[in-house]
Design a protein around this motif. Structure first.
Motif, PDB file in Angstrom:
ATOM      1  N   ARG A 106      38.802  30.322  45.510  1.00 22.92           N
ATOM      2  CA  ARG A 106      38.008  31.218  44.681  1.00 22.92           C
ATOM      3  C   ARG A 106      38.364  31.092  43.198  1.00 22.92           C
ATOM      4  O   ARG A 106      37.521  31.200  42.332  1.00 22.92           O
ATOM      5  CB  ARG A 106      38.259  32.659  45.148  1.00 22.92           C
ATOM      6  N   LEU A 107      39.650  30.870  42.910  1.00 19.53           N
ATOM      7  CA  LEU A 107      40.126  30.999  41.524  1.00 19.53           C
ATOM      8  C   LEU A 107      40.400  29.661  40.850  1.00 19.53           C
ATOM      9  O   LEU A 107      41.104  29.620  39.843  1.00 19.53           O
ATOM     10  CB  LEU A 107      41.407  31.853  41.502  1.00 19.53           C
ATOM     11  N   ALA A 145      48.980  37.862  42.049  1.00 17.04           N
ATOM     12  CA  ALA A 145      48.651  36.446  41.852  1.00 17.04           C
ATOM     13  C   ALA A 145      48.783  36.069  40.377  1.00 17.04           C
ATOM     14  O   ALA A 145      49.374  35.036  40.039  1.00 17.04           O
ATOM     15  CB  ALA A 145      47.234  36.163  42.353  1.00 17.04           C
ATOM     16  N   VAL A 146      48.270  36.919  39.483  1.00 16.98           N
ATOM     17  CA  VAL A 146      48.336  36.632  38.043  1.00 16.98           C
ATOM     18  C   VAL A 146      49.784  36.698  37.564  1.00 16.98           C
ATOM     19  O   VAL A 146      50.254  35.833  36.809  1.00 16.98           O
ATOM     20  CB  VAL A 146      47.456  37.620  37.253  1.00 16.98           C
ATOM     21  N   LYS A 206      35.335  36.886  39.362  1.00 17.59           N
ATOM     22  CA  LYS A 206      36.082  36.751  40.627  1.00 17.59           C
ATOM     23  C   LYS A 206      37.026  37.929  40.785  1.00 17.59           C
ATOM     24  O   LYS A 206      37.155  38.779  39.919  1.00 17.59           O
ATOM     25  CB  LYS A 206      36.883  35.445  40.620  1.00 17.59           C
ATOM     26  N   ASP A 207      37.726  37.902  41.911  1.00 19.35           N
ATOM     27  CA  ASP A 207      38.637  38.975  42.246  1.00 19.35           C
ATOM     28  C   ASP A 207      39.943  38.324  42.678  1.00 19.35           C
ATOM     29  O   ASP A 207      39.948  37.385  43.448  1.00 19.35           O
ATOM     30  CB  ASP A 207      37.999  39.773  43.394  1.00 19.35           C
ATOM     31  N   ALA A 208      41.064  38.799  42.126  1.00 19.00           N
ATOM     32  CA  ALA A 208      42.352  38.174  42.467  1.00 19.00           C
ATOM     33  C   ALA A 208      42.958  38.767  43.730  1.00 19.00           C
ATOM     34  O   ALA A 208      44.007  38.333  44.173  1.00 19.00           O
ATOM     35  CB  ALA A 208      43.319  38.310  41.300  1.00 19.00           C
ATOM     36  N   GLU A 209      42.321  39.795  44.301  1.00 19.68           N
ATOM     37  CA  GLU A 209      42.928  40.430  45.496  1.00 19.68           C
ATOM     38  C   GLU A 209      42.679  39.609  46.756  1.00 19.68           C
ATOM     39  O   GLU A 209      41.749  38.861  46.844  1.00 19.68           O
ATOM     40  CB  GLU A 209      42.363  41.835  45.671  1.00 19.68           C
ATOM     41  N   GLU A 220      47.875  42.394  39.107  1.00 18.19           N
ATOM     42  CA  GLU A 220      47.615  41.536  40.259  1.00 18.19           C
ATOM     43  C   GLU A 220      48.806  40.612  40.511  1.00 18.19           C
ATOM     44  O   GLU A 220      49.205  39.866  39.623  1.00 18.19           O
ATOM     45  CB  GLU A 220      46.369  40.670  40.018  1.00 18.19           C
ATOM     46  N   ARG A 227      42.394  32.426  48.062  1.00 21.03           N
ATOM     47  CA  ARG A 227      42.425  32.718  46.625  1.00 21.03           C
ATOM     48  C   ARG A 227      42.329  31.442  45.799  1.00 21.03           C
ATOM     49  O   ARG A 227      41.683  31.403  44.770  1.00 21.03           O
ATOM     50  CB  ARG A 227      43.721  33.434  46.262  1.00 21.03           C
TER      51      ARG A 227
END
Lengths: 243, 117
Positions: A100-101, A189-190, B114-117, A187, A97
């Motif tokens: 990606r983020l 993560a958020v 994007k995707d947070a999963e 989510e 993650r």
């Protein structure tokens, strides 16, 4: 044979020994955990808050100075260092993650950190807080040692900054679930990242209880916001001086 | 467990040394966290013992903050004098920060696709 010691003499001995205050800290925490479970894990029954109320009560009633208490409690306090290092482990678990983020995280870090500093100073200023109070509040969303160091640099009181960080941390941990549900943020993560940004280590301790991913992202936010606060607070104060 | 604890202490120690050496405005343990993260990256995995020990520590993270927060009793007088701006800035400020951060992160995740999963 020596006569049995009087109760007051035993107290004098115990009160000087680190063991008593270390035990009190652990007992208060275990009691607070029990109460937290009994309440159905209600976030308002925050174990840090409940323990501190109990301990401060005991210290005030027995007229024990904080320094005497801390002689014992420092053994627990010391572990904050290695525990902070240990946050790297859940963080590593989120490697995918993180890769990606990185852009969304970078932007949210900058916006959130500025929001934390400006809102704290703005609210306290609007309500007539003194300059010293404003400067102690500015770094309140950073982890305690950073908040103390930054406050000192800009003319605040380090120990008052620690209390400000405690208020942000405890209230953030208490309100996180309700507030983020209200905003329909689902989510983990958020949610975790937002908690770590606003409520540093105490919020992270709460996020870890709720969800592994939330805990890891809270730890990430705690680390990043610590660094951002140390850099941004002096910068923003200098900017504000122009107006 | 002993290896894991030693590893945590050593990372913190290295962090503190770096902070002193470079004069960084950041606490040693945070640098230590970064160092351990890099070590795990290079190593490509978390040793079982480390994951267990750090799990124990982190599950009781709340306990560790109690002694420092108890220091609030040293500030009753000052907080009593300016309690409204102090508490409002602390509590409302934390709520505002949390909301702004969450909304920004969610929005950024959406617009970058994007995707947070």
């Amino acid at each position: 044979m020596t006569p049995p010691a009087k109760l007051s003499e035993i107290w004098v001995f115990l009160a000087q020994s680190p063991l008593l205050w270390l035990s009190l800290t652990l007992l208060a925490y275990l009691g607070a955990l029990w109460l937290h479970r009994r309440s159905g894990a209600n976030p308002a029954v925050n174990p840090v808050l409940v323990s501190v109320i109990v301990i401060v009560g005991v210290l005030l009633v027995t007229r024990t100075p904080y320094d005497t208490y801390f002689e014992g409690a420092k053994f627990v306090h010391f572990l904050i260092g290695p525990a902070t290092v240990a946050l790297a482990v859940p963080l590593y678990g989120q490697l995918g993650r993180l890769r990606r983020l990185w852009l969304p995280i970078g932007v949210a870090l900058l916006v959130g950190s500025v929001a934390a500093i400006v809102s704290a100073i703005g609210i306290a200023w609007a309500l007539g807080g003194s300059h010293e109070l404003l400067m102690s509040l500015a770094p309140k969303s950073a982890t305690m040692p950073i908040a103390m160091g930054v406050a000192e640099k800009i003319g605040g009181l380090p120990s008052l900054a620690a209390v400000a960080a405690a208020v942000a941390g405890i209230s953030g941990a208490i309100m996180a679930t309700g507030l983020l549900n209200l905003l329909r943020i689902r989510e983990p993560a958020v949610r975790g990242f937002a908690v770590g940004m606003a409520a540093h280590g105490i919020g992270t301790a709460r996020a870890i209880q709720v969800n592994e991913t939330a805990g890891a992202f809270s730890a990430l936010a705690l680390g990043l916001n610590g660094i951002a606060t140390a850099l941004l607070v002096p910068l923003l104060i200098r900017l504000a001086a122009f107006f | 467990m002993l290896y894991a604890i030693t590893a945590l202490f050593l990372c913190q120690l290295a962090g503190e040394l770096l902070v002193q050496w470079l004069g960084l405005p950041i606490p040693g343990p945070l640098i230590g966290m970064l160092l351990l993260f890099v070590v795990l990256l290079v190593r490509g995995g978390v040793p079982e013992a480390l994951s267990e020990t750090s799990g124990h520590l982190l599950r009781n993270l709340m306990l560790l903050f109690i002694p420092a927060v108890t220091g609030v009793m040293l500030h009753f007088e000052r907080v009593g004098r300016e309690w409204l701006p102090f508490l409002a800035a602390g509590i409302v400020g934390a709520a505002f920060t949390m909301a702004v951060t969450a909304l920004t992160l969610r929005w950024m995740i959406r617009i970058t696709g994007k995707d947070a999963e």
